[in-house]
Design an enzyme around this catalytic site. Structure first.
Site, PDB file in Angstrom:
ATOM      1  N   TYR A 128      29.967  33.690  25.820  1.00 38.29           N
ATOM      2  CA  TYR A 128      29.736  34.367  24.660  1.00 38.29           C
ATOM      3  C   TYR A 128      29.850  35.826  25.325  1.00 38.29           C
ATOM      4  O   TYR A 128      28.708  36.402  25.351  1.00 38.29           O
ATOM      5  CB  TYR A 128      28.239  34.021  24.176  1.00 38.29           C
ATOM      6  CG  TYR A 128      28.307  32.561  23.492  1.00 38.29           C
ATOM      7  CD1 TYR A 128      28.518  31.674  24.198  1.00 38.29           C
ATOM      8  CD2 TYR A 128      28.324  32.676  22.240  1.00 38.29           C
ATOM      9  CE1 TYR A 128      28.299  30.267  23.450  1.00 38.29           C
ATOM     10  CE2 TYR A 128      28.530  31.456  21.431  1.00 38.29           C
ATOM     11  CZ  TYR A 128      28.311  30.147  22.034  1.00 38.29           C
ATOM     12  OH  TYR A 128      28.218  29.080  21.496  1.00 38.29           O
ATOM     13  N   GLU A 178      31.049  41.866  40.371  1.00 38.09           N
ATOM     14  CA  GLU A 178      30.700  43.129  41.154  1.00 38.09           C
ATOM     15  C   GLU A 178      29.281  43.375  41.357  1.00 38.09           C
ATOM     16  O   GLU A 178      29.034  43.549  42.373  1.00 38.09           O
ATOM     17  CB  GLU A 178      31.277  44.178  40.073  1.00 38.09           C
ATOM     18  CG  GLU A 178      32.526  44.383  39.689  1.00 38.09           C
ATOM     19  CD  GLU A 178      32.921  43.289  38.531  1.00 38.09           C
ATOM     20  OE1 GLU A 178      31.913  42.984  38.021  1.00 38.09           O
ATOM     21  OE2 GLU A 178      34.046  43.038  37.966  1.00 38.09           O
ATOM     22  N   ASP A 235      32.712  36.018  45.920  1.00 35.66           N
ATOM     23  CA  ASP A 235      32.090  37.274  46.049  1.00 35.66           C
ATOM     24  C   ASP A 235      31.236  37.311  47.317  1.00 35.66           C
ATOM     25  O   ASP A 235      31.030  38.547  47.812  1.00 35.66           O
ATOM     26  CB  ASP A 235      30.929  37.427  44.692  1.00 35.66           C
ATOM     27  CG  ASP A 235      31.906  37.207  43.481  1.00 35.66           C
ATOM     28  OD1 ASP A 235      32.924  37.752  43.517  1.00 35.66           O
ATOM     29  OD2 ASP A 235      31.281  36.679  42.662  1.00 35.66           O
TER      30      ASP A 235
END
Lengths: 316, 316, 316, 316, 316, 316
Positions: free
Chosen positions: D104, D35, D257
């Site tokens: 992570y 995003e 994207d």
């Protein structure tokens, strides 16, 4: 929203070498500029800072804008200049002890700053206007902006901080004195190194005399930077000194701007003179113990990191 | 000792980026300049090459001189200029396919070249004088030098090689045509890319017609560079083509200068046209398969390294 | 072959920054972990050292194993964990004087160590078992392993060295004290910094009193690390001090582990207390004068390299 | 001022390796997040873009914020999270052709996004709300935010763009389908790769049937990304295809994207479908020909740089 | 525990340049050596591999040992040599297509290998002994070791794999033929490039004839490496070919050793010829698509990463 | 044109590590060699310096020549050697305080220097011939060259400067004494560290006695280098001392050569002893405050850069 700090000037790209330029060396890009350094220092501590200047539309101009925005400095008042290039500065690490500077800034976008560029931002107000003695040395229009800004802010009741910042490559001491001495009369805070006092006061007078005269002319605080010996502040209440915070110095570039930013941050926070000087010394310590012009400046939560370091000891 | 090649122009420091400038990127220093590239290419192959130009006394000027000396290019005729800075060139690797150039060369030391700087070197003679269309675009004095050199060499019987090398940032096509067309009349060898022929010949004529007219005017060889399609040579004996040597292209900067250096080296060695064109193609291949403006050029013993690579295939 | 040293714990990947993380900085990978540091220090000096731990099957786990094997540390007892990730540690060089640590180790493979992982290696015996106060702070199972190992080794007559190594991010002083004080009773050697003594002794007592009490409870040697002041050793024969070896300190990370490794190496070599302390100081000096957690530790032939450096002077 | 684009999700620090992790390799820091990549792509082209998310107060969180601000993305709606860490992503260049990702991010600040974080930004409105299928996979609260935002925007008449972006490491296809299919009903634009269509439509139906069904349910445009074959757009007017812009691909991370950002930029500019698809393809080309997740995205003046590159040819 | 693979030879430090050596370039350290490359390739896939050689006690020797241990290669049989230096190899990236090698290996520790060094390791047995044609070219004693090892292993029933690996800098084809042809008679597997077959067979015969003769002399498999065309295997059952796995080739150094390691791994796993050839091709693909001599070799879990890549297509 | 300085010896490529070699480290290329360092130091200050030596035709030899030419050192007298390799030197930064050197110079091109190589250059004359005690230790022919040069220059009235420069790795003190003591008799200037005086004088005598004896034998100036304590000069007029110039020392390699170059430069400029010693100290300060063997040496205009630094204080 009205910013705490409003400042203006020229922001450049500083290219730092890893060694002597003459034998070829890698270069890294950094943001440079005394006023933008102060704006960043203040913004990192959570104050609202706005910077005004002309920024080229070339790639280096984009770099300058990206860095300022990244730091949260307000750039709404920035003018873009499609006809001039970004000023460059090469910072050569000639040896462990010697750095040399070379500029490519003549005719730069930043030096073309004009009064119209500053009208709207100054009209919007600020808690403090910060000027340096570099901007009026850049060009005729830049000198006009500086003088106009000082007069306008003074008239509008916006306190002014002036950092003398004499640059011998840009103008002579005489030319500087002619411009800076009248400017000083508008300032509530004046920051200078010991050998710059003659530019804002009687060249024949000693430090206490110059400070006294400035206070008489309405300046509230005269800060004299003493390098490794810290700084001395003159007010109507007397003289106060602060030492440096003991850290390992690896790069003194930008240390003065950090000092100024710390002082102004303390002022925005309503600290007393002692508190303002301590914060100034703390920011100076952060600056000299990190490579880069402003990369090492602390965020508010980081101020305490140097608490253990004894203030007052000699900075090495 | 009389040099094989004499050339003159502006040598700059090229700062190459590892990525987009706008987001900040490391930069590396290189020597740039079409004429110095040719001089280096010729010198690496064991010919005596001399380069003349004005070089600043600043650290970048020292860098330029160090690089030229390192390559064994004669710099006895170089003038030092203490009042102007070295011209800079930023070569941005914007993406894998896009490079962009930005200059800081206006008013540079190199552009201040004047006739007096070239008198002694030209009087000393050379087997070939190499000119490019860049130098006359730098300044009025640089244009005077170029025209004076062409006339003087021509009168002295020194053959002249002219690489058109049109730079749209420095002057218009019209301004270039006005200077270069008369210059071409002095040349024995003219090198141009296909879209530069209108600057040395009738803009309305096609390639063969321009070449024919140049040959009629006394030019011995007209070389048309065709990029990935190699090159075409026009002489009174007809037309000869050479393809490119197939290598992995990683950097096309300096490829044209390498081609020129290879051609001239073949000429100094007394090779026939086919041999000169082959060496030109070989040097072009070395240049495009190495990063840097001239770093990849071969020494004589290295010429054979590309022997296995089939000449004539498309350069990718 | 029975190892000289057996130790166990968590080995992580340490990512060291070249500058402040907030502005983006290159990172380099290193092996981290107090127990693996000690094992490496001992192995480099030619002793047989074995390390036990859970290592993830991911790429970082492979990195950890490669580094341990490269150093000649025995890893036959290592368990691989396919369900958990390797613990990470970011070591930020915030300024010349400030380093900050951030961990991504919660739920790591290393923290899942359990008694079954250590059964076979401990059954195989060792001349010395080395524990740290970090492991019991990692998880319930890791605490069980530590206590079980201390009891089992004690029962089997294997001497135990305990380095207190309190980590405030992992547990409170109270929680640590509850675990470490009983552990200390199994140890023949206890190593602690001055401010850690309250975790293995009466919090109200001073250093000599804590040491005396530990000796009464059966500990043979209590080593108190004093940073730039060296270290102090308490035995039934009295107190002995050692200064630091004078070198240029550039990185204090891992210095304590180096000290421990040097002390244990001296013990394996049968040196008297003075000799053990001197070797401990020498390894500490190697560690602080090299960047990295354990990269600077000496091989046996290198021990003499610091002979000229006067021991006892203040480490800066 | 109401933004053109409003989007929300998790922004992470991506650490890119220069080689295999297992043998140790330097890492460089980048901003990552589908995003935020879209927001940056749109902002670079001069549209107002706002990004909402939870950002840790640690140094990595500061890095994330600095990068977003540098790009001119609005971050006023960002919530700071002092209790959770920034999600990390390691992008390993295993070989010239193989990249591997390790996360992570479990329990990260970004995954703790909740409805309250989005209330004010969404109430402020936008010309388009952009969602991805990654956010609802992060946590229960993040799924709630996504569904709530879709329903709220839909009710408020704000058009919604949904990029399916299935992440197999975060949830199963079944879990994804259960959430994404109802979400799709709120969208005016749906972007998916060919193998993601089953998550927003009948798993047994082919591409045209799924697209037809989505159009029947009120979606205006269904964009199917085809990798090296470009993309296909379904509207009530029929089907339109666009090829890729031919460039040298060096890094496909972030290409999707970039495609989305280009498409939305065209939509903000009021371009017709063909124009929107061309801009989408152009941004995709910039992304794949530059290393980094979003570093290569063009500013408006740069769009023309790829004009010479033939659209429609196969991207290699 | 008896190793699967036993091999011996010289391991060197390879210093790889980032550009032409003549202009100065950074260098990086790598482990080099055909036999150690094969041992590493086999060890990474989980087989037990032991390498024997003489390794200097200097720092480069320590580097060599560290790398071998890191990879899990057995080094118990290594002899340390305090009187000779480690052999060095400079791998110059002259251009994108040209690499050049320069050695400093005359009189190196590795070349001083002698029969006594190998006695114990060979007596301990192995499932396969791997020899190359490099070792006998290093010195008289190294040639003795090779011949003695071949005879001894043959007599002990240990199968032998011989990779011809002709090095023109070390000996003439005639000298090589004299040593390698008798050696070949002891081998069960012979690996050679097409232009090396004359060193183990009749120089006047063609490839099928040489292979047939070797099979008659008792060799079980003759593998002919064909570069970008893959490889061909001759056995008593006929001829089988394998293409290359299609990847982006960035570094062909070590590709042959990777091929050998893959083949031997398949043999240790009991795969049929087709399976062994496929694994050989897969390891070759990993090697050429990663920079370094052996850094790119896969662990067992990574073998599947190239599954999508079509085997049989031309390697570019 | 007759050079000011003529010197000869071996120039090597120095590969400097960034850390311990045993764990692998990047290396950078530098030019090394005591005599070439002196020639460079003198040439940078504007004197004409010529260096004679044998340089390999390999790429490292090209590197050596490029560096010497770049510095403006005359290399017309250099002989190329196609049969021997360039000597290498590895300079390992083992820790902040420890550097270690390893050579690959046995049988190098440089060590093959012979009398014929020096005949023409010496016949051309010079204002000063500079010898070091390294050259005669390289080989029999190099020793012959050195002795022949001393005798020939002495006979021709060319003053000789001898820097003792004892290298324990190349020969014993006894062997050195046997060669250097007679050499000293030809010198007008002798430079030695305090522990090298026994090689040119009575081993049983103290410093003043050795100096007195040398003066008696015709030496005009005996310079004793005292490291951090500066230097002491003995002439018939008495003893004069110079301290060091206070700078931050980061690399002492080449400091002695810089001292010599500064002294000789002062001699060429006709300075008195005090001036010569001051320049020597200044060049030493430049050398130790820059990384590299000779990279930090000043050009004439840079000499003043250290003017502010107090001479006489202890060099740290």
């Amino acid at each position: 929203m009205t910013p705490d700090l409003l400042t203006f000037g020229e922001a450049m790209v500083s290219m730092r070498s890893a060694g002597p330029l003459a034998t070829g060396t890698p270069l890294s890009m950094h943001l440079a500029g005394a006023e933008s350094n102060v704006a960043i220092g203040v913004a990192r501590l959570g104050h609202r800072a706005a910077w005004v200047g002309r920024v080229s539309t070339d790639e280096f101009g984009e770099y300058v804008l990206r860095q300022l925005r990244a730091e949260g400095v307000g750039v709404d008042g920035v003018s873009r200049d499609a006809e001039r290039q970004t000023g460059l500065m090469f910072l050569e690490q000639r040896s462990a002890d010697l750095t040399r500077v070379q500029y490519y800034r003549a005719g730069s976008a930043g030096s073309a700053l004009r009064v119209d560029d500053l009208r709207a931002p100054l009209a919007a107000g600020a808690r403090m206007l910060h000027l340096t003695g570099i901007t009026p040395a850049l060009s005729d229009t830049a000198r006009e902006v500086t003088c106009w800004a000082a007069e306008t802010a003074d008239a509008a009741g916006i306190p002014i901080c002036l950092d003398v910042n004499y640059r011998a490559r840009l103008w002579s001491r005489e030319a500087a004195r002619e411009v800076l001495t009248p400017l000083a009369a508008h300032a509530s805070t004046i920051i200078a190194s010991a050998d710059e006092l003659d530019l804002v006061g009687d060249p024949g007078a000693d430090e206490p005399a110059v400070a006294a005269e400035l206070l008489r002319r309405g300046v509230e605080t005269v800060l004299v930077k003493l390098g490794a010996d810290g700084a001395r502040a003159y007010t109507v209440d007397g003289v106060e000194e602060v030492g440096v915070v003991s850290v390992t110095a690896v790069d003194t570039v930008g240390a003065g701007d950090a000092f100024t930013a710390g002082y102004l941050s303390g002022w925005f926070d309503g600290l007393d003179l002692t508190g303002r000087l301590r914060r100034a010394a703390t920011l100076g310590a952060f600056a000299v113990s990190t490579r880069g012009d402003c990369e090492g400046l602390p965020r508010r939560a980081e101020l305490a990191l140097l608490d253990g370091h004894e203030a007052g000891s000699v900075l090495r």
